[in-house]
Design a protein around this motif. Structure first.
Motif, PDB file in Angstrom:
ATOM      1  N   GLN A   1      56.553 -13.776   1.198  1.00 49.90           N
ATOM      2  CA  GLN A   1      57.223 -12.810   0.102  1.00 49.90           C
ATOM      3  C   GLN A   1      56.191 -12.446  -0.863  1.00 49.90           C
ATOM      4  N   ASN A   2      55.533 -13.716  -1.421  1.00 51.24           N
ATOM      5  CA  ASN A   2      54.524 -13.268  -2.544  1.00 51.24           C
ATOM      6  C   ASN A   2      53.500 -12.341  -2.465  1.00 51.24           C
TER       7      ASN A   2
ATOM      8  N   GLN B   1      55.530  -6.635  -8.753  1.00 56.19           N
ATOM      9  CA  GLN B   1      55.976  -7.439  -7.416  1.00 56.19           C
ATOM     10  C   GLN B   1      57.510  -7.001  -6.891  1.00 56.19           C
TER      11      GLN B   1
ATOM     12  N   GLU C   1      60.929  -7.341  -6.199  1.00 61.04           N
ATOM     13  CA  GLU C   1      61.812  -8.621  -6.377  1.00 61.04           C
ATOM     14  C   GLU C   1      63.166  -8.246  -5.744  1.00 61.04           C
TER      15      GLU C   1
ATOM     16  N   GLU D   1      52.310 -10.805 -12.302  1.00 61.15           N
ATOM     17  CA  GLU D   1      52.091 -12.155 -11.150  1.00 61.15           C
ATOM     18  C   GLU D   1      50.661 -12.233 -10.672  1.00 61.15           C
TER      19      GLU D   1
ATOM     20  N   HIS E   1      49.077 -14.678  -7.305  1.00 58.45           N
ATOM     21  CA  HIS E   1      49.484 -15.761  -6.352  1.00 58.45           C
ATOM     22  C   HIS E   1      48.240 -15.937  -5.577  1.00 58.45           C
TER      23      HIS E   1
ATOM     24  N   ASP F   1      53.697 -19.464  -2.360  1.00 55.02           N
ATOM     25  CA  ASP F   1      54.729 -18.805  -1.768  1.00 55.02           C
ATOM     26  C   ASP F   1      55.876 -19.745  -1.374  1.00 55.02           C
TER      27      ASP F   1
END
Length: 766
Positions: free
Chosen positions: A665-666, A701, A703, A717, A719, A744
């Motif tokens: 998802q991230n 991102q 969300e 963000e 990651h 993640d």
């Protein structure tokens, strides 16, 4: 006075007799160990030992031919220590000559079997294990001038030469003493089932070592020398069965079987026997060239220094040898080509091939231009069995390049896949068929089957001659991913996502060459996708999944280039991919029991996407490579009906090989910037350790706000992902142990073991 005259006459006779002593050098076969012959020749020259004739078998024929053609030991040493030499013997293209336009899409194939079909549908298996594409041309490039200078008569080389080959039907030793030097030595090194045989004087010839691996008898019969120096690197005769060594030696059984015994006793009374210490070296390890050359040199120097009594030869002064070499080299004419000839091809094939040489634009071509054309041709798999020859045409007063066609593999079966401790293990089967009665056509059908992934794909490339190289490629692909079954088998961990994805694509692609290393492809495709998913982490037996359908069209262009040394886990080369696509279609949403919505909805969707993906490796010595990667996406893709459908269809960054087996998802966003660094440490010839780290920065991102998508803050963000891997590059594919990290919520740390290629067909949205 009479005594003085008598002594004077005797001295003249002795001097005449001494200067008339002729020395023949005999070089055995022995694969890579034959590189020690270079060290032997280097030592002989340093000690002023004359070499009046050369006779060689297999690798001994190659080294002997280069020496006879005027190459110094130092020049031969430079050649075999070069990166190009390693490419030739390992069947790889020379860097800078791999024509990317013909390169096929990557797949998970590990093994390949070629079948040739004739008009009566009889079949024959391909028997060539090693590719000789680069080797054949390299020999022509290095020796064709000497072939012409001696007028294709080996007695007129700097040193008269004899090359030994074998004719297996009548089981005869064949002595080659005229023709193209490069063809004769290529025939002499044709190990059965490794290299394809050549036809010389209407006979297929194989490795000379099959019947005469240490041709002292040939040297005596052909040259009647006064003295013979024999260098043998293939001692393998056992008087008794080698009980203590049989397990180790069985791996060299093919090499032992084809090498005729070498008996040093043949030189007891007529010469000097040399056997360099090559204990621990194999006949296939060309990477140890330096050590084997040094062994040949050191051994020969020591052997010569231990000779007792007067030398059985008269020393040859260095300046005398250099003058002899220079006289021959001065007769060599730099190749200029004024024509090309084809043998074994149809008219349409000749038309297709002739365009590569561009004689319609130039009255003559240089060797470099011929070389580029040759590599452009052989990068197309249909022509991988052609054989090049350089000949001099007296009427044209110039060189002519000849290309001979061999029977081609028309039907090809490939097998592969992946075996893993994770549930993405799969079986791969590919079928290919090539035809060339009009345009050149390549048909390819493939299947993937596993718990996580199933796919079937079909495509056909049609190549058309013209001033600009193009192909037309219709394709049809259906993929199915089941993330619910993406589990860890070994550690019994369930980190799977409740998602099933099916996509179908029917497209038409037009490819065009953009120089040597780049190609462009214009695509127009119809796509039909279905995504089934849960809005909750857990699902009970009464729940049903949400279904999102996207039915529409995809148009765009892609420009690519890739020069990696491996399909997976490369350590050399680079990649470039720039693509831009326009999508338009209709979304249909059917909510399941986990959705907050109960309404079935439809909407039209259109958007554009531009993506740049670059990767490059830099070598620092033989033990370390540093790589970097950059991946950027800019898209105006709209939100879909809910958060999960938006995230599923959003552009995704896949930093690691297993990333496509996970729903991260991230690592999904409509606009993002990503990149990473790769450290590759070479532990041994076929084993690497890798440490890699990556960062993903979404512009905003995506969300989840009560199952609806919304953007987060701008550039808030970051990651990270990383891996530590130990990889063994086996002949059939990589064997790896991987420890991976993803920033993640669903997948953080993971470890898995894998054999084979984790490669899939492209999805409809890629």
């Amino acid at each position: 006075m009479k005594t003085t005259k008598l002594l004077f006459v005797l001295s003249i006779l002795v001097s005449f007799h001494a200067h008339s002593q002729k020395v023949a050098l005999v070089l055995s076969g022995g694969g890579a160990k034959g590189l020690a012959h270079i060290g032997v020749i280097k030592a002989l020259e340093e000690q002023n030992v004359p070499i009046d004739y050369v006779v060689g078998t297999s690798m001994g024929a190659i080294i002997g031919a280069f020496y006879a053609a005027g190459y110094t030991p130092e020049q031969m040493e430079d050649i075999v220590l070069s990166e190009n030499f390693q490419n030739w013997v390992n069947g790889k293209m020379e860097p800078g000559y791999n024509y990317f336009f013909h390169k096929s899409e990557k797949d998970a194939s590990m093994l390949q079997v070629g079948l040739a079909l004739d008009s009566t549908f009889n079949t024959s298996l391909s028997t060539k294990i090693a590719s000789d594409i680069s080797l054949n041309f390299a020999l022509s490039e290095l020796l064709s001038k000497a072939s012409h200078a001696c007028q294709y008569n080996f007695d007129s080389l700097m040193v008269p030469l004899r090359v030994i080959a074998s004719e297996i039907f009548t089981q005869q030793t064949v002595v080659l003493k005229n023709g193209n030097i490069e063809n004769t030595i290529r025939a002499s090194m044709t190990v059965p089932f490794i290299y394809r045989p050549l036809k010389i004087d209407d006979r297929y010839l194989f490795d000379g070592g099959i019947y005469d691996n240490f041709p002292i008898d040939i040297a005596l019969a052909e040259f009647d020398p006064d003295y013979i120096i024999g260098s043998n690197v293939s001692k393998k005769k056992f008087i008794e069965y080698p009980n203590d060594e049989d397990e180790k030696l069985i791996n060299q059984s093919l090499l032992l079987m084809i090498l005729d015994k070498s008996d040093p006793r043949m030189l007891d009374d007529i010469g000097l026997y040399l056997e360099p210490d090559l204990e621990g070296y194999s006949g296939i390890d060309f990477s140890k060239a330096r050590a084997m050359i040094d062994s040949g040199y050191t051994y020969t120097i020591k052997r010569l220094s231990n000779l007792e009594g007067p030398k059985p030869w008269v020393e040859r002064k260095p300046e005398e040898l250099e003058q002899k070499r220079q006289n021959f080299l001065n007769s060599c004419r730099e190749p200029v080509f004024k024509g090309v000839r084809f043998r074994g091809f149809s008219k349409s094939q000749e038309t297709y091939l002739r365009q590569f040489f561009k004689f319609d634009k130039h009255s003559e071509l240089s060797f470099e231009q011929i070389k580029k054309a040759y590599y452009q041709i052989v990068s197309q798999e249909f022509f991988e069995n052609v054989y090049p020859t350089v000949v001099y045409d007296d009427q044209l007063d110039a060189y002519v390049f000849e290309l001979e066609g061999q029977q081609n593999k028309k039907l090809e079966l490939t097998l592969g896949g992946n075996i893993s401790t994770r549930s993405f293990s799969e079986i791969y089967l590919g079928l290919g068929y090539k035809s060339f009665t009009g345009p050149l056509m390549e048909h390819h059908l493939n299947f993937y089957s596993g718990r996580f992934y199933q796919s079937i794909g079909y495509s056909v490339r049609g190549y058309f001659p013209g001033s600009n190289f193009i192909y037309i490629r219709p394709e049809a692909i259906m993929n199915k991913w089941d993330y619910i079954n993406s589990k860890d088998v070994l550690f019994d961990e369930d980190k799977s996502t409740i998602l099933k994805q099916i996509d179908r694509k029917f497209g038409l692609n037009t490819g065009f060459a953009m120089g040597l290393n780049f190609k462009g492809e214009i695509e127009g495709s119809y796509i039909n996708n279905k995504y089934s998913y849960s809005n909750l982490k857990n699902l009970n037996t009464k729940d049903t999944l949400d279904d999102t359908y996207f039915d529409g069209w995809k148009f765009g262009i892609r420009i690519t280039s890739e020069t990696f040394n491996r399909k997976m886990y490369p350590s050399r080369g680079q990649k470039f991919c720039l693509k831009g696509y326009y999508f338009t279609g209709r979304e249909k949403y059917i909510p399941g029991t986990t959705s907050l919505s109960s309404l079935e909805e439809k909407a039209n969707r259109s958007w554009m996407i531009v993506q740049l993906d670059m990767e490059k490796y830099l070598s620092f010595g033989r033990k370390y490579s540093f790589g970097w990667e950059l991946n950027t996406v800019i898209s105006n893709q709209p939100f879909f009906m809910n958060y999960y459908s938006t995230a599923i269809l959003a552009p995704t960054y896949y930093p690691l090989y297993d990333s496509r087996t996970l729903f991260l998802q991230n690592f999904r966003a409509h606009i993002f910037f990503a990149g990473g660094i790769k450290n590759v440490f070479r532990i041994s010839r076929n084993m690497d350790a890798r440490l890699e780290g990556y960062a993903f920065v979404p512009y905003q991102q995506i969300e989840n706000n009560d199952q609806l998508p919304e953007y987060g803050d701008v550039m808030k963000e970051v990651h990270f992902a990383g891996t530590g891997a130990l990889v063994y590059h086996s002949p059939v594919g990589p064997i790896s142990a991987n420890l991976n990290f993803y920033d993640d919520p669903k997948q953080t740390w993971g470890i898995y073991f894998s054999l084979g290629y984790l490669i899939f067909n492209k999805s409809a949205m890629d």
